[in-house]
Enzyme design. Structure first.
Site, PDB file in Angstrom:
ATOM      1  N   GLU A  17       0.824  -1.209   0.000  1.00 22.19           N
ATOM      2  CA  GLU A  17       0.000   0.000   0.000  1.00 22.19           C
ATOM      3  C   GLU A  17       0.855   1.255   0.000  1.00 22.19           C
ATOM      4  O   GLU A  17       1.155   1.805   1.062  1.00 22.19           O
ATOM      5  CB  GLU A  17      -0.921   0.012   1.231  1.00 22.19           C
ATOM      6  CG  GLU A  17      -1.998  -1.026   1.197  1.00 22.19           C
ATOM      7  CD  GLU A  17      -2.966  -0.918   2.376  1.00 22.19           C
ATOM      8  OE1 GLU A  17      -2.732  -0.110   3.303  1.00 22.19           O
ATOM      9  OE2 GLU A  17      -3.960  -1.662   2.372  1.00 22.19           O
ATOM     10  N   GLU A  25      -6.211  -7.527  -0.294  1.00 26.31           N
ATOM     11  CA  GLU A  25      -6.441  -7.328   1.149  1.00 26.31           C
ATOM     12  C   GLU A  25      -7.770  -6.633   1.378  1.00 26.31           C
ATOM     13  O   GLU A  25      -8.069  -5.635   0.728  1.00 26.31           O
ATOM     14  CB  GLU A  25      -5.294  -6.470   1.712  1.00 26.31           C
ATOM     15  CG  GLU A  25      -5.227  -6.507   3.227  1.00 26.31           C
ATOM     16  CD  GLU A  25      -4.188  -5.532   3.780  1.00 26.31           C
ATOM     17  OE1 GLU A  25      -2.986  -5.727   3.524  1.00 26.31           O
ATOM     18  OE2 GLU A  25      -4.609  -4.587   4.476  1.00 26.31           O
TER      19      GLU A  25
END
Ligand code: IDC
Length: 349
Positions: A188, A275
């Site tokens: 991320e 995720e």
């Protein structure tokens, strides 16, 4: 490229089948029940059925060109208590057989929690061993496995680009003969990291991996892997088998974030959700299963793969196991958190 491991597997398969045919000819019998069961089982493994994955258009596809939808669980950080206990064959077998998962994601933080880039050589070796255990257990069980370079507090993947090049060079070489491995090159990106920063990093890492492997490579997207809409306007060019990750935590990310995903779909971006959680983005707080169900419905309608965070008993909402569960395999329904129970209902349905 045909690698040693593949050659061995094919040779072993060929020799066994030849032996069985000879036996059948001489004894006038077909092979016995036990032997037959081994073949039925091997052929029915998820990875045997779908083989080496690739990306066609915006879809993840198997060796026969048909779309494949991965569903699975992500570990918490495997560096979180070096020697993460849930990466073992029995654990993966439980989530495959009891939960209906076909994929496991091995999340290795790069900086947080004594991550790979900031830890000492001994711990780094342990992390590589944990990845190895995970890849081999998944391979044996016919599950796909995502090796995740878990950029988080380090924000910009360029911060540890040198380390990333050396890591992906090592693992892509080591697992070049495995058809169950996918590489996620930055979890991320966040902070001020732009899509251009990520693209420049991704090009470097993709080129590194491609020297050894044609496996599917997943890149993170800006703003904690939420801006797939931005990315869909200007995806990477000149590479094959590339996917872009979208992450969501359903109690925080609702309609406006689903709109971003819809735009990415409209623009034909190959998206994978490596995720997600039904709780808040902090990994804690209340669940919003209604919002989570909407996400799943949207992703199912595009055969998008998804992986839930996380296989852990940490006392936080995102954990799939209850804090009181100290087992490292053989999890029963009563060992699961509310999110865990919801997830297996989804995976089994
Ligand atoms: C969380 C963990 C939590 C840990 C925190 C900080 O669940 O135990 O203290 O990281 O390292 C992400 C990240 C993922 C986060 C998760 C929940 O990829 O590492 O895990 N999350 O906050 N993005 C959005 C949410």
């Amino acid at each position: 490229m045909l690698h040693i491991n593949k050659i061995y597997k094919r040779m072993a398969c060929f020799l066994t089948i030849t032996a069985l045919v000879i036996k059948a000819l001489f004894t006038g019998m077909a092979y016995n029940k036990e032997e037959a069961a081994i073949y039925v089982k091997a052929a029915s493994l998820f990875t045997s059925k779908h083989g080496q994955l690739s990306v066609k258009g915006n879809r993840l596809t198997g060796k026969n060109g048909k779309p494949v939808q991965l569903k699975g669980a992500s570990t918490h950080g495997i560096n979180w208590d070096i020697g993460y206990p849930y990466v073992n064959e029995a654990s993966f077998k439980t989530i495959r057989d009891q939960w209906g998962a076909n994929t496991i994601r091995l999340a290795m933080y790069t900086e947080d929690y004594n991550g790979y880039c900031v830890t000492d050589n001994e711990n780094r070796k342990k992390l590589l061993e944990t990845i190895d255990t995970g890849v081999k257990a998944a391979d044996k069980l016919g599950m796909y496995v995502i090796i995740d370079w878990h950029v988080l507090n380090d924000q910009n993947p360029k911060k540890y680009q040198k380390e990333a090049v050396s890591f992906f060079k090592k693992v892509s070489k080591k697992y070049s003969s495995y058809n169950n491995v996918l590489y996620e090159i930055c979890n991320e990106p966040n902070g001020g990291t732009t899509w251009n920063d990520i693209k420049s990093y991704a090009r470097k890492i993709i080129k590194t991996i491609r020297k050894n492997s044609n496996a599917v490579i997943i890149t993170g997207t800006p703003s904690w892997s939420q801006d797939v809409d931005v990315v869909s306007e200007s995806p990477l060019k000149g590479f094959t088998n590339i996917m872009y990750s979208v992450h969501f935590y359903a109690a925080t990310h609702k309609d406006s974030y689903r709109e971003k995903l819809k735009k990415a779909y409209d623009n034909g971006l190959p998206v994978i959700c490596t995720e997600f959680g039904a709780c808040e983005a902090s990994g804690n707080g209340a669940y919003d299963f209604q919002s989570a169900n909407e996400w799943i419905k949207l992703m199912d309608s595009h055969k998008t793969s998804y992986i839930c965070w996380s296989l852990s008993n940490k006392a936080e909402s995102a954990s799939l196991l209850n804090p009181s569960c100290t087992k490292t395999s053989g999890y029963k329904t009563s060992d699961l958190s509310e999110q865990g129970k919801w997830l297996i209902k989804k995976y089994k349905s």
